[in-house]
Design a protein around this motif. Structure first.
Motif, mmCIF file in Angstrom:
data_model
loop_
_atom_site.group_PDB
_atom_site.id
_atom_site.type_symbol
_atom_site.label_atom_id
_atom_site.label_comp_id
_atom_site.label_asym_id
_atom_site.label_seq_id
_atom_site.Cartn_x
_atom_site.Cartn_y
_atom_site.Cartn_z
ATOM 1 N N HIS A 184 -4.253 0.710 -2.681
ATOM 2 C CA HIS A 184 -3.730 -1.286 -1.747
ATOM 3 C C HIS A 184 -3.789 -1.596 -3.287
ATOM 4 C CE1 HIS A 184 -4.725 0.595 2.692
ATOM 5 N NE2 HIS A 184 -5.642 1.325 1.703
ATOM 6 N N SER A 185 -3.136 -3.019 -2.769
ATOM 7 C CA SER A 185 -3.223 -4.220 -3.364
ATOM 8 C C SER A 185 -2.187 -3.965 -4.581
ATOM 9 C CB SER A 185 -4.774 -4.769 -3.544
ATOM 10 O OG SER A 185 -5.531 -5.136 -2.262
ATOM 11 N N SER B 193 0.622 -1.352 0.228
ATOM 12 C CA SER B 193 0.248 -0.252 -0.161
ATOM 13 C C SER B 193 0.839 1.768 -0.112
ATOM 14 C CB SER B 193 -0.846 0.310 0.909
ATOM 15 O OG SER B 193 -1.330 -0.739 1.112
ATOM 16 N N ARG C 146 -9.505 -1.256 -5.297
ATOM 17 C CA ARG C 146 -8.308 -1.132 -5.188
ATOM 18 C C ARG C 146 -7.856 0.889 -4.067
ATOM 19 N NH1 ARG C 146 -3.545 -2.328 -7.448
ATOM 20 N NH2 ARG C 146 -4.841 -1.207 -10.207
#
Length: 115
Positions: free
Chosen positions: A83-84, A17, A66
């Motif tokens: 994120h991800s 992240s 995401r």
């Protein structure tokens, strides 16, 4: 003079992240829309996420679920929580704002996602 300064870029492993910030200074009168774009070498600059003054948001299909764009209007700041992260997210990320029908851009912050 309107200035945009991005921060928060860096090197992160896939699946990790990162949170980008953009502070807008100067004359911010009627800044209705703020956005994040990104550009990878050899590719066109693409729109990643948009947020309006009423906090309506829109995302590119590639980042939906995401990434989250948000703003702190009192501090003239827009954020991009990522994120991800995937390898294909590697790019220079640019902050954008429209003030009185004029586009303003930051210098960009580099996000590099490694395997």
């Amino acid at each position: 003079q309107v200035q945009l300064v991005e921060s928060g870029g860096g090197l992160v492993q896939a699946g990790g992240s990162l949170r980008l910030s953009c502070v807008v200074s100067g004359n911010t009168f009627r800044a209705n829309t703020m956005a994040w774009y990104r550009q990878a070498p050899g590719k066109q600059r693409e729109l990643v996420a948009v947020i309006t003054s009423s906090d309506t948001t829109n995302y590119a299909d590639s980042v939906k679920g995401r990434f989250t764009i948000s703003r702190d209007s009192a501090k003239n700041t827009v954020f991009l929580q990522m994120h991800s992260l995937k390898l294909e997210d590697t790019a220079i990320y640019y902050c954008n704002v429209v003030i009185l029908y004029r586009q303003y851009w930051g210098k960009g912050t580099l996000v590099t996602v490694s395997s």
